[in-house]
Design a protein around this motif. Structure first.
Motif, mmCIF file in Angstrom:
data_model
loop_
_atom_site.group_PDB
_atom_site.id
_atom_site.type_symbol
_atom_site.label_atom_id
_atom_site.label_comp_id
_atom_site.label_asym_id
_atom_site.label_seq_id
_atom_site.Cartn_x
_atom_site.Cartn_y
_atom_site.Cartn_z
ATOM 1 N N THR A 1 0.827 -1.206 0.000
ATOM 2 C CA THR A 1 0.000 0.000 0.000
ATOM 3 C C THR A 1 0.858 1.251 0.000
ATOM 4 O OG1 THR A 1 -1.757 -1.151 1.208
ATOM 5 C CG2 THR A 1 -1.797 1.258 1.239
ATOM 6 N N GLY A 2 1.883 1.260 0.832
ATOM 7 C CA GLY A 2 2.780 2.399 0.885
ATOM 8 C C GLY A 2 3.489 2.621 -0.434
ATOM 9 N N LYS A 3 3.918 1.548 -1.065
ATOM 10 C CA LYS A 3 4.581 1.660 -2.360
ATOM 11 C C LYS A 3 3.645 2.266 -3.402
ATOM 12 C CE LYS A 3 7.726 -2.309 -1.797
ATOM 13 N NZ LYS A 3 9.006 -1.637 -2.105
ATOM 14 N N MET A 4 2.400 1.801 -3.426
ATOM 15 C CA MET A 4 1.447 2.286 -4.418
ATOM 16 C C MET A 4 1.193 3.785 -4.259
ATOM 17 S SD MET A 4 -1.364 -0.744 -4.960
ATOM 18 C CE MET A 4 -1.574 -1.224 -3.249
ATOM 19 N N ILE A 5 0.984 4.225 -3.035
ATOM 20 C CA ILE A 5 0.717 5.648 -2.799
ATOM 21 C C ILE A 5 1.933 6.482 -3.172
ATOM 22 C CG2 ILE A 5 0.243 7.370 -1.025
ATOM 23 C CD1 ILE A 5 -1.364 5.193 0.452
ATOM 24 N N ALA A 6 3.113 6.021 -2.764
ATOM 25 C CA ALA A 6 4.334 6.773 -3.031
ATOM 26 C C ALA A 6 4.600 6.891 -4.527
ATOM 27 C CB ALA A 6 5.520 6.098 -2.334
ATOM 28 N N MET A 7 4.360 5.816 -5.269
ATOM 29 C CA MET A 7 4.591 5.837 -6.716
ATOM 30 C C MET A 7 3.581 6.705 -7.439
ATOM 31 S SD MET A 7 5.615 1.948 -7.830
ATOM 32 C CE MET A 7 4.556 1.027 -6.724
ATOM 33 N N TRP A 8 2.350 6.696 -6.950
ATOM 34 C CA TRP A 8 1.260 7.375 -7.654
ATOM 35 C C TRP A 8 1.546 8.866 -7.839
ATOM 36 C CZ3 TRP A 8 -2.562 3.731 -8.651
ATOM 37 C CH2 TRP A 8 -3.629 4.178 -9.429
ATOM 38 N N LEU A 9 2.134 9.511 -6.830
ATOM 39 C CA LEU A 9 2.265 10.964 -6.825
ATOM 40 C C LEU A 9 3.126 11.503 -7.960
ATOM 41 C CD1 LEU A 9 2.641 11.388 -2.949
ATOM 42 C CD2 LEU A 9 0.556 11.551 -4.335
ATOM 43 N N PRO A 10 4.371 11.070 -8.133
ATOM 44 C CA PRO A 10 5.176 11.630 -9.217
ATOM 45 C C PRO A 10 4.711 11.206 -10.604
ATOM 46 C CG PRO A 10 6.406 9.919 -8.077
ATOM 47 C CD PRO A 10 5.177 10.157 -7.289
ATOM 48 N N ILE A 11 4.144 10.001 -10.746
ATOM 49 C CA ILE A 11 3.692 9.560 -12.063
ATOM 50 C C ILE A 11 2.488 10.378 -12.511
ATOM 51 C CG2 ILE A 11 2.908 7.597 -13.433
ATOM 52 C CD1 ILE A 11 5.827 7.470 -12.379
ATOM 53 N N MET A 12 1.576 10.643 -11.601
ATOM 54 C CA MET A 12 0.438 11.497 -11.910
ATOM 55 C C MET A 12 0.926 12.893 -12.305
ATOM 56 S SD MET A 12 -2.652 12.731 -9.368
ATOM 57 C CE MET A 12 -1.464 13.663 -8.372
ATOM 58 N N THR A 13 1.955 13.382 -11.629
ATOM 59 C CA THR A 13 2.486 14.721 -11.884
ATOM 60 C C THR A 13 3.017 14.861 -13.301
ATOM 61 O OG1 THR A 13 3.064 14.983 -9.544
ATOM 62 C CG2 THR A 13 4.178 16.425 -11.107
ATOM 63 N N PHE A 14 3.761 13.854 -13.762
ATOM 64 C CA PHE A 14 4.325 13.957 -15.118
ATOM 65 C C PHE A 14 3.237 13.859 -16.181
ATOM 66 C CE2 PHE A 14 4.496 9.461 -16.668
ATOM 67 C CZ PHE A 14 4.433 9.697 -18.027
ATOM 68 N N PHE A 15 2.292 12.939 -15.999
ATOM 69 C CA PHE A 15 1.290 12.724 -17.041
ATOM 70 C C PHE A 15 0.357 13.920 -17.167
ATOM 71 C CE2 PHE A 15 -2.286 10.818 -19.246
ATOM 72 C CZ PHE A 15 -1.669 9.959 -20.145
#
Length: 285
Positions: free
Chosen positions: A187-201
Motif C-alpha cells: 500500500t505504501g509503495k502504491m501511494i508513493a509511486m502514484w504521486l510523481p507519475i500522476m504529476t508527469f502525465f
C-alpha cells in the motif's frame, strides 16, 4: 513501521540497479515487453477517462495504475532504470557495457509489447477496421502528430523543447521508481509511486515508452507521421532527455545527497533532556 529511510533507499537503488544489469537477455526482453504493453494499456485507460469526463486531469489520476503494476510485478521499465543502473556502475557493482545491454534489450521488449498492444487496440477502437469515428481514434491520431510533426515544424527549437519535456518527465518517473523503495508495504509503495507519475502525465511531458505506443498507434490509424518523423523528432531526443532527467535529476543528485550516510545513523533519537543525569560510577543514584 513500513517507512524506509533515505540512506537505506540509496542502498536499495544501487542493489536494484546491479540486479537489473545481471538479468539474462530473454528476461530483459520479456519483462520489457510486458511492461510496454501494460503502460500502453494504462495510456488508453487515461485517454478513456479524459474522454468520458472531459477532464484531462482524470486521465492523469488513473494512468499511474500501469506504473504500479509494472513495479510490483518486478518488470523492466527502461526509463526507471536510467536512475538506478548508473549508480550501480558508480559503485562498481556492474559495468557500462552491461548497463548499455540492459537498456538496449529492454527497449527491444518495449517496442514489441507496445506494437502488439497498438495493433490489438487499433482493431478494438475501429471495430475491426470498420469504424474510425471513435473519439479515442482521433485522440491517438492527433497526439501522434502533436508529438512529432508539431516539433518538426518548430525546427531546432522543437528539438530542444521535446528534450526538455523528456528530461522533466523522467525526473518524475524515476522519482516514482525510487519512491517505491521508501516503503516496505504494498500500500505504501502504491501511494508513493502514484504521486510523481500522476504529476508527469498531467503536464503533458514526453515519456519514451508511452510514445513507443502512442505514435505507432496513431500511424496505424492514419496519422500523417512518417517513421523518420517518429524517431528523429520524438523517440531519439525523448530517450536522450529521459536519460538526462533520470540519471542527473534523480540518480546522481540523490546519490550525492545521501552518500556516506549509514541507515543506522539517520535521525538517531536524542537523549531525553528531562531525564535525570546518570549517577557517577561507584555511587548510587
Amino acid at each position: 513501521m513500513s517507512y524506509v529511510k533515505p540512506a537505506a533507499v540509496l542502498e536499495a537503488m544501487i542493489e536494484t540497479g546491479a540486479a537489473k544489469a545481471r538479468l539474462s537477455v530473454s528476461q530483459m526482453i520479456l519483462r520489457g515487453a510486458m511492461a510496454g504493453a501494460i503502460l500502453a494499456c494504462a495510456t488508453t485507460l487515461a485517454y478513456t477517462a479524459a474522454a468520458q469526463t472531459k477532464l484531462g486531469i482524470a486521465g492523469a489520476l488513473v494512468f499511474p495504475a500501469g506504473f504500479v503494476m509494472i513495479v510490483l510485478l518486478g518488470l523492466e521499465l527502461v526509463t526507471g532504470s536510467f536512475a538506478l543502473i548508473p549508480l550501480a556502475v558508480l559503485e562498481k557493482k556492474t559495468t557500462l557495457a552491461k548497463m548499455a545491454a540492459n537498456y538496449a534489450w529492454v527497449m527491444v521488449g518495449h517496442l514489441l509489447g507496445c506494437a502488439l498492444y497498438a495493433a490489438l487496440y487499433a482493431l478494438i477502437a475501429t471495430k475491426m477496421g470498420t469504424d474510425t469515428s471513435s473519439p479515442l481514434v482521433q485522440t491517438l491520431i492527433q497526439t501522434s502528430e502533436a508529438k512529432t510533426v508539431a516539433y518538426k515544424q518548430m525546427g531546432g527549437e522543437g528539438m530542444l523543447l521535446v528534450a526538455i519535456k523528456a528530461a522533466l518527465c523522467n525526473w518524475m518517473v524515476t522519482l516514482g521508481a525510487v519512491m517505491a523503495l521508501t516503503s516496505a508495504s504494498a500500500t505504501g509503495k502504491m501511494i508513493a509511486m502514484w504521486l510523481p507519475i500522476m504529476t508527469f502525465f498531467a503536464q503533458g511531458f514526453e515519456h519514451a515508452v508511452v510514445n513507443m505506443f502512442v505514435i505507432p498507434a496513431g500511424m496505424m490509424l492514419g496519422a500523417n507521421v512518417s517513421f523518420q518523423d517518429w524517431w528523429l523528432w520524438n523517440q531519439l531526443p525523448v530517450l536522450a532527455g529521459n536519460f538526462v532527467g533520470g540519471v542527473l535529476f534523480t540518480g546522481l543528485l540523490f546519490y550525492v545527497a545521501q552518500r556516506g550516510i549509514k541507515p543506522s545513523e539517520e535521525r538517531k533519537p536524542a537523549a531525553n533532556a528531562d531525564a535525570a543525569p546518570a549517577a557517577p560510577a561507584g555511587k548510587s543514584a
